[in-house]
Every structure is written in C-alpha cells, then in structure tokens.
Scaffold this motif. Sequence first.
Motif, PDB file in Angstrom:
ATOM      1  N   LEU A 170      -4.888  -5.149  -5.678  1.00  0.00           N
ATOM      2  CA  LEU A 170      -4.784  -4.443  -6.952  1.00  0.00           C
ATOM      3  C   LEU A 170      -6.177  -3.992  -7.375  1.00  0.00           C
ATOM      4  N   VAL A 171      -6.330  -2.695  -7.588  1.00  0.00           N
ATOM      5  CA  VAL A 171      -7.618  -2.140  -8.001  1.00  0.00           C
ATOM      6  C   VAL A 171      -7.393  -1.151  -9.140  1.00  0.00           C
ATOM      7  N   GLN A 172      -8.486  -0.682  -9.699  1.00  0.00           N
ATOM      8  CA  GLN A 172      -8.419   0.294 -10.772  1.00  0.00           C
ATOM      9  C   GLN A 172      -8.725   1.695 -10.228  1.00  0.00           C
ATOM     10  N   THR A 173      -8.338   2.679 -10.988  1.00  0.00           N
ATOM     11  CA  THR A 173      -8.625   4.067 -10.622  1.00  0.00           C
ATOM     12  C   THR A 173     -10.113   4.245 -10.360  1.00  0.00           C
ATOM     13  N   GLY A 174     -10.411   4.898  -9.238  1.00  0.00           N
ATOM     14  CA  GLY A 174     -11.795   5.141  -8.864  1.00  0.00           C
ATOM     15  C   GLY A 174     -12.399   4.096  -7.957  1.00  0.00           C
ATOM     16  N   ASP A 175     -11.724   2.969  -7.804  1.00  0.00           N
ATOM     17  CA  ASP A 175     -12.228   1.895  -6.944  1.00  0.00           C
ATOM     18  C   ASP A 175     -12.015   2.228  -5.466  1.00  0.00           C
ATOM     19  N   SER A 176     -12.533   1.348  -4.633  1.00  0.00           N
ATOM     20  CA  SER A 176     -12.395   1.496  -3.185  1.00  0.00           C
ATOM     21  C   SER A 176     -11.747   0.262  -2.578  1.00  0.00           C
ATOM     22  N   LEU A 177     -11.094   0.474  -1.457  1.00  0.00           N
ATOM     23  CA  LEU A 177     -10.522  -0.608  -0.665  1.00  0.00           C
ATOM     24  C   LEU A 177     -10.674  -0.242   0.799  1.00  0.00           C
ATOM     25  N   ARG A 178     -10.772  -1.247   1.643  1.00  0.00           N
ATOM     26  CA  ARG A 178     -10.747  -1.005   3.074  1.00  0.00           C
ATOM     27  C   ARG A 178      -9.617  -1.820   3.690  1.00  0.00           C
ATOM     28  N   LEU A 179      -8.709  -1.125   4.322  1.00  0.00           N
ATOM     29  CA  LEU A 179      -7.643  -1.773   5.053  1.00  0.00           C
ATOM     30  C   LEU A 179      -8.056  -1.950   6.509  1.00  0.00           C
ATOM     31  N   SER A 180      -7.595  -3.032   7.100  1.00  0.00           N
ATOM     32  CA  SER A 180      -7.867  -3.294   8.510  1.00  0.00           C
ATOM     33  C   SER A 180      -6.546  -3.541   9.226  1.00  0.00           C
ATOM     34  N   CYS A 181      -6.525  -3.167  10.490  1.00  0.00           N
ATOM     35  CA  CYS A 181      -5.340  -3.385  11.303  1.00  0.00           C
ATOM     36  C   CYS A 181      -5.800  -3.894  12.662  1.00  0.00           C
ATOM     37  N   ALA A 182      -5.412  -5.105  12.991  1.00  0.00           N
ATOM     38  CA  ALA A 182      -5.731  -5.671  14.297  1.00  0.00           C
ATOM     39  C   ALA A 182      -4.692  -5.208  15.304  1.00  0.00           C
ATOM     40  N   ALA A 183      -5.175  -4.595  16.387  1.00  0.00           N
ATOM     41  CA  ALA A 183      -4.257  -4.043  17.390  1.00  0.00           C
ATOM     42  C   ALA A 183      -4.957  -3.986  18.728  1.00  0.00           C
ATOM     43  N   SER A 184      -4.498  -4.761  19.685  1.00  0.00           N
ATOM     44  CA  SER A 184      -5.117  -4.755  21.010  1.00  0.00           C
ATOM     45  C   SER A 184      -4.566  -3.607  21.846  1.00  0.00           C
ATOM     46  N   GLY A 185      -5.385  -3.120  22.751  1.00  0.00           N
ATOM     47  CA  GLY A 185      -4.938  -2.075  23.660  1.00  0.00           C
ATOM     48  C   GLY A 185      -5.435  -0.695  23.292  1.00  0.00           C
ATOM     49  N   ARG A 186      -5.263   0.216  24.239  1.00  0.00           N
ATOM     50  CA  ARG A 186      -5.736   1.585  24.052  1.00  0.00           C
ATOM     51  C   ARG A 186      -4.603   2.454  23.544  1.00  0.00           C
ATOM     52  N   HIS A 187      -4.475   2.493  22.228  1.00  0.00           N
ATOM     53  CA  HIS A 187      -3.387   3.233  21.593  1.00  0.00           C
ATOM     54  C   HIS A 187      -3.929   4.191  20.558  1.00  0.00           C
ATOM     55  N   ALA A 188      -3.285   5.337  20.429  1.00  0.00           N
ATOM     56  CA  ALA A 188      -3.532   6.139  19.243  1.00  0.00           C
ATOM     57  C   ALA A 188      -2.972   5.365  18.059  1.00  0.00           C
ATOM     58  N   MET A 189      -3.657   5.448  16.923  1.00  0.00           N
ATOM     59  CA  MET A 189      -3.265   4.650  15.771  1.00  0.00           C
ATOM     60  C   MET A 189      -3.089   5.538  14.548  1.00  0.00           C
ATOM     61  N   GLY A 190      -2.269   5.060  13.639  1.00  0.00           N
ATOM     62  CA  GLY A 190      -2.061   5.806  12.410  1.00  0.00           C
ATOM     63  C   GLY A 190      -1.873   4.883  11.231  1.00  0.00           C
ATOM     64  N   TRP A 191      -2.128   5.410  10.058  1.00  0.00           N
ATOM     65  CA  TRP A 191      -1.822   4.734   8.800  1.00  0.00           C
ATOM     66  C   TRP A 191      -0.791   5.572   8.057  1.00  0.00           C
ATOM     67  N   PHE A 192       0.202   4.892   7.550  1.00  0.00           N
ATOM     68  CA  PHE A 192       1.258   5.512   6.757  1.00  0.00           C
ATOM     69  C   PHE A 192       1.387   4.744   5.455  1.00  0.00           C
ATOM     70  N   ARG A 193       2.074   5.330   4.502  1.00  0.00           N
ATOM     71  CA  ARG A 193       2.352   4.623   3.264  1.00  0.00           C
ATOM     72  C   ARG A 193       3.746   4.961   2.784  1.00  0.00           C
ATOM     73  N   GLN A 194       4.286   4.034   2.008  1.00  0.00           N
ATOM     74  CA  GLN A 194       5.650   4.232   1.523  1.00  0.00           C
ATOM     75  C   GLN A 194       5.803   3.645   0.138  1.00  0.00           C
ATOM     76  N   VAL A 195       6.403   4.428  -0.717  1.00  0.00           N
ATOM     77  CA  VAL A 195       6.793   4.000  -2.051  1.00  0.00           C
ATOM     78  C   VAL A 195       8.284   3.737  -2.026  1.00  0.00           C
ATOM     79  N   SER A 196       8.709   2.707  -2.690  1.00  0.00           N
ATOM     80  CA  SER A 196      10.128   2.348  -2.710  1.00  0.00           C
ATOM     81  C   SER A 196      10.993   3.545  -3.088  1.00  0.00           C
ATOM     82  N   GLY A 197      12.004   3.815  -2.268  1.00  0.00           N
ATOM     83  CA  GLY A 197      12.914   4.913  -2.536  1.00  0.00           C
ATOM     84  C   GLY A 197      12.479   6.245  -1.970  1.00  0.00           C
ATOM     85  N   ARG A 198      11.320   6.247  -1.338  1.00  0.00           N
ATOM     86  CA  ARG A 198      10.815   7.494  -0.765  1.00  0.00           C
ATOM     87  C   ARG A 198      10.560   7.329   0.724  1.00  0.00           C
ATOM     88  N   GLU A 199      10.432   8.433   1.424  1.00  0.00           N
ATOM     89  CA  GLU A 199      10.173   8.381   2.853  1.00  0.00           C
ATOM     90  C   GLU A 199       8.748   7.909   3.134  1.00  0.00           C
TER      91      GLU A 199
END
Length: 123
Positions: A11-40
């Motif tokens: 939980l942060v305030q408007t204008g703040d920063s966050l860094r997400l991390s994803c641990a994933a072994s192997g040589r893969h193309a990677m992506g970040w997605f997001r979803q709000v409840s009720g939406r695609e």
Amino acid sequence: QVQLAETGGGLVQTGDSLRLSCAASGRHAMGWFRQVSGREREFVAGISWGGGRTSYVDSVKGRFSISRDNAKNTVYLQMNSLKPEDTAVYYCAAKRGALLTEVFTTVLAYDDWGQGTQVTVSS
C-alpha cells in the motif's frame, strides 16, 4: 512448468514508488500483467529473455521500467509516480521457448503465471 513468485507489492500513496520482483529460473521471455476485480487481465510490460528488448502499455510508459538479472533469475518491475488507477493485483508470467529478442504482450502468449501481488495506491 516454470515456478514464479512475485514479491514487493503493498500500500502506497500517489506519487510513491514500488519495485516488484519475480523469481523465475530459466531462459524465458517474461511479462508483467495486472488485474482489477471484474476486469480482464491487462498487459503492463514485457522483456525478452536476453533483456535487450522491452515493451510497455501506453499508460505506464515513462513511469514503469521492466528489467531482469539473469544471474539472479529475477525480473523486476520498477513503478514510479504511482497513481490510484495503478491499483491492481500484479502478476508475472513466463513464455517458454522464446527467442533471444522476442517480447510478448498478450495473456494467451504466456505459459506460466505467478499467484500475484497486490498493489494499492491511495489518493
């Protein structure tokens, strides 16, 4: 199957920063997605497994940055100047068998998904 684990939400305030991390072994193309409840689920950012190519949804360009450290088997999403409309569950995803420079931007392109991490931006 690629095991993925996201960390770094919160939980942060408007204008703040966050860094997400994803641990994933192997040589893969990677992506970040997001979803709000009720939406695609929405593409946010993608990176080739070589790290040399990236792609972003227009709404985050200039604010978010995707990167990877293959030595640490970790992909990052640096999120700056966060807005309330960035509030969502964020997922990382892996595309197995990608070429060195391929980036993927659709949900259907990815093979494996993490369980997600909540990002909430208060106004």
